[in-house]
Write a protein that holds these residues in place. Structure first.
Motif, PDB file in Angstrom:
ATOM      1  N   ASN A   5       0.826  -1.190   0.000  1.00 50.60           N
ATOM      2  CA  ASN A   5       0.000   0.000   0.000  1.00 50.60           C
ATOM      3  C   ASN A   5       0.865   1.247   0.000  1.00 50.60           C
ATOM      4  O   ASN A   5       2.020   1.243   0.416  1.00 50.60           O
ATOM      5  CB  ASN A   5      -0.927   0.011   1.225  1.00 50.60           C
ATOM      6  N   THR A   6       0.280   2.363  -0.440  1.00 56.66           N
ATOM      7  CA  THR A   6       0.993   3.631  -0.470  1.00 56.66           C
ATOM      8  C   THR A   6       1.125   4.192   0.940  1.00 56.66           C
ATOM      9  O   THR A   6       0.175   4.199   1.718  1.00 56.66           O
ATOM     10  CB  THR A   6       0.253   4.645  -1.362  1.00 56.66           C
ATOM     11  N   HIS A   7       2.325   4.654   1.275  1.00 61.73           N
ATOM     12  CA  HIS A   7       2.588   5.313   2.552  1.00 61.73           C
ATOM     13  C   HIS A   7       2.778   6.805   2.291  1.00 61.73           C
ATOM     14  O   HIS A   7       3.502   7.193   1.368  1.00 61.73           O
ATOM     15  CB  HIS A   7       3.842   4.730   3.201  1.00 61.73           C
ATOM     16  N   THR A   8       2.171   7.612   3.099  1.00 61.79           N
ATOM     17  CA  THR A   8       2.226   9.061   2.904  1.00 61.79           C
ATOM     18  C   THR A   8       3.083   9.719   3.979  1.00 61.79           C
ATOM     19  O   THR A   8       2.933   9.436   5.174  1.00 61.79           O
ATOM     20  CB  THR A   8       0.814   9.670   2.922  1.00 61.79           C
ATOM     21  N   TYR A   9       3.977  10.583   3.537  1.00 59.94           N
ATOM     22  CA  TYR A   9       4.844  11.367   4.422  1.00 59.94           C
ATOM     23  C   TYR A   9       4.766  12.830   4.010  1.00 59.94           C
ATOM     24  O   TYR A   9       4.365  13.145   2.886  1.00 59.94           O
ATOM     25  CB  TYR A   9       6.302  10.909   4.308  1.00 59.94           C
ATOM     26  N   ASP A  10       5.186  13.703   4.900  1.00 64.67           N
ATOM     27  CA  ASP A  10       5.317  15.105   4.506  1.00 64.67           C
ATOM     28  C   ASP A  10       6.450  15.276   3.500  1.00 64.67           C
ATOM     29  O   ASP A  10       6.338  16.027   2.528  1.00 64.67           O
ATOM     30  CB  ASP A  10       5.594  15.990   5.731  1.00 64.67           C
ATOM     31  N   VAL A  11       7.561  14.574   3.743  1.00 59.40           N
ATOM     32  CA  VAL A  11       8.767  14.742   2.916  1.00 59.40           C
ATOM     33  C   VAL A  11       9.363  13.372   2.596  1.00 59.40           C
ATOM     34  O   VAL A  11       9.488  12.520   3.479  1.00 59.40           O
ATOM     35  CB  VAL A  11       9.827  15.602   3.643  1.00 59.40           C
ATOM     36  N   ILE A  12       9.741  13.189   1.339  1.00 58.57           N
ATOM     37  CA  ILE A  12      10.475  12.005   0.905  1.00 58.57           C
ATOM     38  C   ILE A  12      11.847  12.451   0.434  1.00 58.57           C
ATOM     39  O   ILE A  12      11.955  13.375  -0.381  1.00 58.57           O
ATOM     40  CB  ILE A  12       9.754  11.268  -0.244  1.00 58.57           C
ATOM     41  N   VAL A  13      12.887  11.805   0.941  1.00 56.52           N
ATOM     42  CA  VAL A  13      14.254  12.121   0.532  1.00 56.52           C
ATOM     43  C   VAL A  13      14.860  10.901  -0.138  1.00 56.52           C
ATOM     44  O   VAL A  13      14.948   9.831   0.484  1.00 56.52           O
ATOM     45  CB  VAL A  13      15.122  12.548   1.739  1.00 56.52           C
ATOM     46  N   ILE A  14      15.266  11.035  -1.390  1.00 57.44           N
ATOM     47  CA  ILE A  14      15.882   9.936  -2.130  1.00 57.44           C
ATOM     48  C   ILE A  14      17.398  10.113  -2.044  1.00 57.44           C
ATOM     49  O   ILE A  14      17.955  11.049  -2.602  1.00 57.44           O
ATOM     50  CB  ILE A  14      15.431   9.918  -3.600  1.00 57.44           C
ATOM     51  N   GLY A  15      18.050   9.207  -1.326  1.00 55.61           N
ATOM     52  CA  GLY A  15      19.497   9.284  -1.142  1.00 55.61           C
ATOM     53  C   GLY A  15      19.847   9.614   0.293  1.00 55.61           C
ATOM     54  O   GLY A  15      19.536  10.710   0.774  1.00 55.61           O
ATOM     55  N   ALA A  16      20.487   8.667   0.989  1.00 57.48           N
ATOM     56  CA  ALA A  16      20.775   8.847   2.416  1.00 57.48           C
ATOM     57  C   ALA A  16      22.258   9.066   2.673  1.00 57.48           C
ATOM     58  O   ALA A  16      22.809   8.578   3.639  1.00 57.48           O
ATOM     59  CB  ALA A  16      20.280   7.637   3.212  1.00 57.48           C
ATOM     60  N   GLY A  17      22.902   9.811   1.779  1.00 58.34           N
ATOM     61  CA  GLY A  17      24.259  10.261   2.057  1.00 58.34           C
ATOM     62  C   GLY A  17      24.226  11.439   3.018  1.00 58.34           C
ATOM     63  O   GLY A  17      23.175  11.770   3.581  1.00 58.34           O
ATOM     64  N   VAL A  35      10.831  10.382   5.339  1.00 58.22           N
ATOM     65  CA  VAL A  35      11.399   9.063   5.082  1.00 58.22           C
ATOM     66  C   VAL A  35      12.619   9.217   4.184  1.00 58.22           C
ATOM     67  O   VAL A  35      12.613   9.988   3.224  1.00 58.22           O
ATOM     68  CB  VAL A  35      10.369   8.111   4.440  1.00 58.22           C
ATOM     69  N   LEU A  36      13.675   8.492   4.528  1.00 56.44           N
ATOM     70  CA  LEU A  36      14.892   8.428   3.727  1.00 56.44           C
ATOM     71  C   LEU A  36      14.893   7.133   2.934  1.00 56.44           C
ATOM     72  O   LEU A  36      14.656   6.054   3.488  1.00 56.44           O
ATOM     73  CB  LEU A  36      16.119   8.449   4.630  1.00 56.44           C
ATOM     74  N   VAL A  37      15.179   7.228   1.630  1.00 57.46           N
ATOM     75  CA  VAL A  37      15.244   6.055   0.763  1.00 57.46           C
ATOM     76  C   VAL A  37      16.678   5.909   0.265  1.00 57.46           C
ATOM     77  O   VAL A  37      17.260   6.861  -0.262  1.00 57.46           O
ATOM     78  CB  VAL A  37      14.289   6.204  -0.436  1.00 57.46           C
ATOM     79  N   GLU A  38      17.257   4.738   0.449  1.00 52.99           N
ATOM     80  CA  GLU A  38      18.655   4.529   0.040  1.00 52.99           C
ATOM     81  C   GLU A  38      18.828   3.145  -0.578  1.00 52.99           C
ATOM     82  O   GLU A  38      18.421   2.144   0.006  1.00 52.99           O
ATOM     83  CB  GLU A  38      19.595   4.679   1.240  1.00 52.99           C
ATOM     84  N   SER A  39      19.485   3.104  -1.751  1.00 49.56           N
ATOM     85  CA  SER A  39      19.679   1.834  -2.446  1.00 49.56           C
ATOM     86  C   SER A  39      20.979   1.143  -2.062  1.00 49.56           C
ATOM     87  O   SER A  39      21.139  -0.062  -2.291  1.00 49.56           O
ATOM     88  CB  SER A  39      19.672   2.063  -3.961  1.00 49.56           C
ATOM     89  N   GLU A  40      21.920   1.886  -1.474  1.00 49.52           N
ATOM     90  CA  GLU A  40      23.198   1.291  -1.090  1.00 49.52           C
ATOM     91  C   GLU A  40      23.385   1.406   0.416  1.00 49.52           C
ATOM     92  O   GLU A  40      22.602   0.849   1.172  1.00 49.52           O
ATOM     93  CB  GLU A  40      24.339   1.958  -1.866  1.00 49.52           C
ATOM     94  N   ARG A 137       5.074   2.076  -2.555  1.00 49.38           N
ATOM     95  CA  ARG A 137       4.670   3.375  -3.100  1.00 49.38           C
ATOM     96  C   ARG A 137       4.670   4.403  -1.975  1.00 49.38           C
ATOM     97  O   ARG A 137       4.113   4.173  -0.898  1.00 49.38           O
ATOM     98  CB  ARG A 137       3.276   3.287  -3.711  1.00 49.38           C
ATOM     99  N   LEU A 138       5.285   5.526  -2.244  1.00 49.98           N
ATOM    100  CA  LEU A 138       5.337   6.623  -1.283  1.00 49.98           C
ATOM    101  C   LEU A 138       4.711   7.865  -1.896  1.00 49.98           C
ATOM    102  O   LEU A 138       4.863   8.124  -3.094  1.00 49.98           O
ATOM    103  CB  LEU A 138       6.784   6.929  -0.888  1.00 49.98           C
ATOM    104  N   ARG A 139       4.039   8.639  -1.046  1.00 53.11           N
ATOM    105  CA  ARG A 139       3.486   9.909  -1.500  1.00 53.11           C
ATOM    106  C   ARG A 139       3.894  10.992  -0.515  1.00 53.11           C
ATOM    107  O   ARG A 139       3.852  10.787   0.709  1.00 53.11           O
ATOM    108  CB  ARG A 139       1.962   9.849  -1.612  1.00 53.11           C
ATOM    109  N   ALA A 140       4.271  12.152  -1.060  1.00 56.65           N
ATOM    110  CA  ALA A 140       4.707  13.278  -0.231  1.00 56.65           C
ATOM    111  C   ALA A 140       3.643  14.361  -0.206  1.00 56.65           C
ATOM    112  O   ALA A 140       3.132  14.768  -1.254  1.00 56.65           O
ATOM    113  CB  ALA A 140       6.008  13.857  -0.772  1.00 56.65           C
ATOM    114  N   ARG A 141       3.294  14.824   0.988  1.00 57.85           N
ATOM    115  CA  ARG A 141       2.348  15.946   1.099  1.00 57.85           C
ATOM    116  C   ARG A 141       2.977  17.242   0.618  1.00 57.85           C
ATOM    117  O   ARG A 141       2.311  18.088   0.008  1.00 57.85           O
ATOM    118  CB  ARG A 141       1.895  16.118   2.544  1.00 57.85           C
ATOM    119  N   HIS A 142       4.288  17.410   0.904  1.00 58.09           N
ATOM    120  CA  HIS A 142       4.924  18.702   0.629  1.00 58.09           C
ATOM    121  C   HIS A 142       6.103  18.635  -0.319  1.00 58.09           C
ATOM    122  O   HIS A 142       6.211  19.493  -1.206  1.00 58.09           O
ATOM    123  CB  HIS A 142       5.380  19.339   1.946  1.00 58.09           C
ATOM    124  N   ALA A 143       7.012  17.689  -0.150  1.00 56.17           N
ATOM    125  CA  ALA A 143       8.256  17.782  -0.913  1.00 56.17           C
ATOM    126  C   ALA A 143       8.890  16.423  -1.155  1.00 56.17           C
ATOM    127  O   ALA A 143       8.785  15.510  -0.326  1.00 56.17           O
ATOM    128  CB  ALA A 143       9.254  18.675  -0.180  1.00 56.17           C
TER     129      ALA A 143
END
Length: 481
Positions: A5-17, A35-40, A137-143
């Motif tokens: 299911n889709t999870h909703t956050y205010d902010v999604i950040v792709i890349g956790a460096g 939420v931070l998303v990181e592939s490595e 699936r992620l959805r961002a309210r703001h950014a």
């Protein structure tokens, strides 16, 4: 492939460096679910394959070079470096390429973490392919903030897959020194890795396409680095490039490198340090009208200008404003403030000194090259000033004339240069070359960013005997000229 299911956050950040972590930290502190998303590995390039491991390799090299010139210490450091100890130290500072500590910090900061490959999937939408084969699936309210950084750029030579060349990642994580190492590229990565591996026992050949090392900096910087590399035993060559390279023995043996002048070199490894490319090829840019593989242009709020709606941000290397970790973290602080302000419905406070404007990544970008000697720079070079029509006064000083420099290393070789805007009478550029000069950089950055009048700098008194006394000598040289 199953989809959760889709999870909703205010902010999604792709890349956790470091950049993504700082964006997430700022937005979470502002009360926004993130939420931070990181592939490595959480912690990113800097922690495992760039800043941390490279400086762990270089620190013993530079300390030994200093000690070798100090009376009473020269004999103690006459033996070769303990390679196993240096590499073990590098491994520790790279956390043995495990991110448990980073994950612990992320959770302690109240940030959610999702491991997987994140891709944009439309406006404020992100699809994450997880290691177990699921799609989240992620959805961002703001950014949504893209903080995917950059990767080493390889030249378009045939047979690169079979060649298996080093990039900056292999150069900082190698488990043994190659007997013969060819380094292609005279920029920061090339000269730093040539310095490190030559000192650790490799026979290094450094190939520069241009007529100098560090071509973007003041010429004396590259000249001093060239001099020391050659003294250390490296073979430094200019105005030459690689036209072909291949591994012999069914791709398992040594490397034959053909140069533009027709010569053929033999090596055990070849490092291409020939630039960076954005990590944006497979992050769903096409779903928001952008071209995969492009750098992401932003305004000073770090908002991607080609996407309407003020929801997509590009922070750090991926926007190409300034490819340094410290500048990316600076941008992250600005982006976090912008995202929080917009989420609260506030009007952005913009302008040169405002928290919602990223300007220090353009006007006064500091950097250090950790070679022997060190090179520290910020602001304009004389060549840049001339190219852009800036009216500047160039002031030089031989750092080796300072009492503090002689105390630091007998026989000290170094040089300092500042550029002064003639109309405004402020410093607009500074370059220092010499052992230990990295610690001069912040004072230069403050002088440029704060637009401190030259007459006021006379009242910033340096301690004696330290290398920082070069500031006084530069001002005296200008007065007496």
């Amino acid at each position: 492939m199953p989809t959760r299911n889709t999870h909703t956050y205010d902010v999604i950040v792709i890349g956790a460096g470091p950049v993504g972590e700082n964006v997430a930290d700022r937005t979470t502190a502002a009360g926004l679910s993130t939420v931070l998303v990181e592939s490595e590995l959480a912690g990113g390039e800097c922690s495992y394959w760039a800043c941390e491991p490279s400086k762990a390799l270089l620190r013993p090299v530079l300390l030994r070079a200093d000690a070798a010139h100090v009376p009473g210490l020269a004999a103690a450091v006459a033996k070769p470096l303990d390679v196993d100890a240096v590499l073990a130290h590098r491994d520790r500072l790279s956390a043995d390429w495990k991110d448990d500590g980073q994950i612990e910090w992320i959770k302690s900061a109240g940030i959610d973490f999702l491991r997987g490959h994140g891709r944009l999937a439309g406006e404020r939408e992100v699809s994450v392919s997880t290691p177990d084969g699921d799609t989240v699936r992620l959805r961002a309210r703001h950014a949504v903030a893209v903080c995917t950084g950059s990767a080493a750029a390889l030249p378009p030579l045939p047979g690169m897959a079979e060649l298996r060349p080093w990039t900056s990642r292999e150069a900082t994580s190698a488990q043994r020194p190659p007997h013969r190492l060819v380094v292609v590229g005279g920029g920061v990565v090339g000269v730093e890795m040539a310095t490190a591996w030559q000192a650790l026992g490799s026979r290094v050949t450094l190939l520069a396409r241009e007529g100098t090392l560090l071509p973007k900096l003041e010429p004396f910087a590259g000249e001093l680095v060239t001099e020391r590399l050659r003294e250390a035993g490296a073979d430094v060559r200019f105005d030459v490039s690689v036209v072909a390279a291949r591994r012999v023995g069914n791709g398992a043996g040594e490397i034959r490198v053909t140069l533009s002048d027709g010569e053929v070199l033999t090596a055990d490894e070849i490092l291409f340090a020939t630039g960076r490319t954005p990590r944006s090829q497979d992050i769903g840019l096409d779903t928001v009208g952008l071209r995969p593989g492009d750098w992401l242009a932003t305004d000073d709020s770090l908002t991607v200008t080609a996407v309407p709606g003020d929801w997509l941000y590009a922070v750090g290397d991926v926007n190409r404003r300034a490819l340094f970790t410290h500048q990316g973290k600076y941008q992250a602080r600005v982006a976090g403030a912008v995202i929080a302000a917009r989420a609260r419905g506030e009007r952005l406070e913009t302008g040169r000194w405002a928290p919602h404007s990223s300007t220090a990544d353009i006007e006064a970008v500091p950097g250090v090259v950790f070679t022997d000697p060190e090179i520290a720079f910020v602001g304009l070079t004389a060549r840049e000033a001339e190219r852009t029509g800036r009216d500047v006064e160039v002031v030089d000083y031989d750092i080796g004339r300072l009492a503090g420099a002689v105390q630091y290393r007998p026989g000290y070789r170094g040089r300092a240069r500042i550029l002064i805007n003639r109309d405004r009478q402020v410093v607009v550029g500074a370059t220092f070359a010499g052992p230990g000069v990295a610690e001069l950089l912040y004072s230069a950055t403050v002088a440029i960013t704060g637009e401190v009048p030259v007459e006021r700098l006379w009242h910033a008194v340096p301690a004696f005997p330290t290398i920082s006394e070069v500031w006084l000598r530069l001002l005296e040289t200008r007065r007496d000229s």
